[in-house]
Design a protein around this motif. Structure first.
Motif, PDB file in Angstrom:
ATOM      1  N   ILE A 142     -53.808  20.903 -10.105  1.00  0.00           N
ATOM      2  CA  ILE A 142     -52.779  21.025  -9.402  1.00  0.00           C
ATOM      3  C   ILE A 142     -53.130  20.859  -8.225  1.00  0.00           C
ATOM      4  O   ILE A 142     -54.942  20.419  -8.352  1.00  0.00           O
ATOM      5  CB  ILE A 142     -53.056  22.163 -10.107  1.00  0.00           C
ATOM      6  N   SER A 143     -52.287  21.216  -7.316  1.00  0.00           N
ATOM      7  CA  SER A 143     -52.666  21.005  -5.582  1.00  0.00           C
ATOM      8  C   SER A 143     -53.397  21.601  -4.987  1.00  0.00           C
ATOM      9  O   SER A 143     -53.732  23.047  -5.574  1.00  0.00           O
ATOM     10  CB  SER A 143     -51.316  20.491  -4.976  1.00  0.00           C
ATOM     11  N   GLY A 144     -54.161  22.124  -4.021  1.00  0.00           N
ATOM     12  CA  GLY A 144     -55.070  22.953  -3.132  1.00  0.00           C
ATOM     13  C   GLY A 144     -54.666  24.131  -3.181  1.00  0.00           C
ATOM     14  O   GLY A 144     -54.284  25.049  -3.357  1.00  0.00           O
ATOM     15  N   ALA A 148     -55.297  27.627  -4.670  1.00  0.00           N
ATOM     16  CA  ALA A 148     -55.515  28.948  -4.136  1.00  0.00           C
ATOM     17  C   ALA A 148     -54.735  30.055  -4.407  1.00  0.00           C
ATOM     18  O   ALA A 148     -55.339  31.206  -4.937  1.00  0.00           O
ATOM     19  CB  ALA A 148     -55.074  28.886  -2.075  1.00  0.00           C
ATOM     20  N   ARG A 149     -53.269  30.219  -5.045  1.00  0.00           N
ATOM     21  CA  ARG A 149     -52.685  31.081  -6.010  1.00  0.00           C
ATOM     22  C   ARG A 149     -52.517  31.272  -7.713  1.00  0.00           C
ATOM     23  O   ARG A 149     -52.180  31.533  -7.998  1.00  0.00           O
ATOM     24  CB  ARG A 149     -51.472  30.861  -5.746  1.00  0.00           C
ATOM     25  N   TYR A 150     -53.800  30.127  -7.755  1.00  0.00           N
ATOM     26  CA  TYR A 150     -53.144  29.951  -9.197  1.00  0.00           C
ATOM     27  C   TYR A 150     -54.499  30.779  -9.650  1.00  0.00           C
ATOM     28  O   TYR A 150     -55.943  31.053  -9.931  1.00  0.00           O
ATOM     29  CB  TYR A 150     -53.900  28.832  -9.609  1.00  0.00           C
ATOM     30  N   GLU A 151     -53.173  31.715 -11.194  1.00  0.00           N
ATOM     31  CA  GLU A 151     -54.647  32.782 -12.191  1.00  0.00           C
ATOM     32  C   GLU A 151     -54.493  32.407 -13.587  1.00  0.00           C
ATOM     33  O   GLU A 151     -53.369  32.799 -14.036  1.00  0.00           O
ATOM     34  CB  GLU A 151     -54.079  34.093 -11.444  1.00  0.00           C
ATOM     35  N   ALA A 169     -65.631  29.662   2.228  1.00  0.00           N
ATOM     36  CA  ALA A 169     -64.712  28.910   2.237  1.00  0.00           C
ATOM     37  C   ALA A 169     -63.882  28.359   2.952  1.00  0.00           C
ATOM     38  O   ALA A 169     -63.098  28.577   3.872  1.00  0.00           O
ATOM     39  CB  ALA A 169     -63.860  30.188   0.979  1.00  0.00           C
ATOM     40  N   TRP A 170     -64.180  26.725   2.922  1.00  0.00           N
ATOM     41  CA  TRP A 170     -63.037  25.710   3.121  1.00  0.00           C
ATOM     42  C   TRP A 170     -62.158  25.775   2.310  1.00  0.00           C
ATOM     43  O   TRP A 170     -61.941  26.073   1.423  1.00  0.00           O
ATOM     44  CB  TRP A 170     -63.996  24.581   3.199  1.00  0.00           C
ATOM     45  N   GLY A 171     -60.562  25.934   3.579  1.00  0.00           N
ATOM     46  CA  GLY A 171     -59.293  25.334   2.726  1.00  0.00           C
ATOM     47  C   GLY A 171     -59.000  26.210   2.248  1.00  0.00           C
ATOM     48  O   GLY A 171     -57.639  26.046   1.532  1.00  0.00           O
ATOM     49  N   GLY A 172     -59.161  27.326   1.777  1.00  0.00           N
ATOM     50  CA  GLY A 172     -58.633  28.692   1.200  1.00  0.00           C
ATOM     51  C   GLY A 172     -59.254  29.993   1.755  1.00  0.00           C
ATOM     52  O   GLY A 172     -60.901  29.859   2.055  1.00  0.00           O
ATOM     53  N   GLY A 173     -58.417  31.141   0.311  1.00  0.00           N
ATOM     54  CA  GLY A 173     -59.359  32.705   0.774  1.00  0.00           C
ATOM     55  C   GLY A 173     -60.263  32.266  -0.176  1.00  0.00           C
ATOM     56  O   GLY A 173     -60.380  31.007  -1.307  1.00  0.00           O
ATOM     57  N   LEU A 174     -61.055  34.087  -0.012  1.00  0.00           N
ATOM     58  CA  LEU A 174     -61.759  33.815  -1.450  1.00  0.00           C
ATOM     59  C   LEU A 174     -61.553  34.764  -2.360  1.00  0.00           C
ATOM     60  O   LEU A 174     -60.619  35.321  -2.165  1.00  0.00           O
ATOM     61  CB  LEU A 174     -62.959  34.705  -0.949  1.00  0.00           C
TER      62      LEU A 174
END
Length: 188
Positions: free
Chosen positions: A16-18, A22-25, A183-188
């Motif tokens: 999947i994309s970045g 970031a939202r995938y669980e 964290a680079w490019g997204g949240g923790l």
């Protein structure tokens, strides 16, 4: 000694994309990994203690993680296989039986990036011998630990503690560490 590692997730971790990542669980993730320790580095067969080991070490691993509400359960199993050191202590041959490792982690997520984990690791086997003579006692070591991660904006403060429950071979020690992560490019 250098370590080369590769991993492949075969369930629950699609490409999947970045932004999607970031939202995938994932509910359940399973995968395999292979680690190879290459016998590079300084090795002197006249010395008993060396920086290098003059042998290859290969470790296949299988792992699965499953999310159930706020809990994540993780299980890993792996083996270490060793080639012989044919130049051990001035021309002797040292061999080592495989070591089986099992790990279990239970993680509780308070919210995204804020979690507490309890862990255990058990290892079995690994008896060594020189020139086929009597083997050393195989190991049967069990370690437990806990980790706490606290998000601070795009950073995280992490604390971890481990200790040995039982140690038949090797060092019996406890560790504590604190880490600051970004964290680079997204949240923790």
């Amino acid at each position: 000694m250098h370590l080369v590692r590769g991993a492949l997730f075969f369930a629950g971790a699609p490409a999947i994309s970045g932004a999607e990542f970031a939202r995938y669980e994932a509910k359940t993730v399973a995968g395999v990994a292979l680690r190879v320790r290459v016998p590079l580095g300084q090795y002197d067969p006249s010395r008993f203690i060396n920086l290098g080991s003059n042998r290859w070490m290969i470790s296949p691993r299988l792992g699965v993680a499953h999310r159930a509400g706020r809990f994540v359960l993780e299980l890993y199993g792996g083996m270490w296989f060793f080639t012989d050191n044919t130049d051990f202590a001035n021309g002797n041959t040292q061999n080592q039986a495989p070591i089986l490792t099992l790990q279990a982690h239970v993680v509780y997520r308070f919210r995204r990036g804020f979690w507490l984990a309890a862990s255990t690791r058990q290892s079995f086997g690994g008896a060594t011998s020189v020139n086929g003579a009597e083997e050393t006692t195989p190991e049967s070591n069990n370690r437990v630990g806990a980790t706490l991660a606290i998000p601070v904006g795009r950073h995280a403060l992490k604390f971890a503690f481990t200790t040995g429950l039982s140690t038949s071979v090797g060092n019996d020690y406890s560790t504590f560490y604190a880490a600051w992560q970004h964290a680079w490019g997204g949240g923790l």
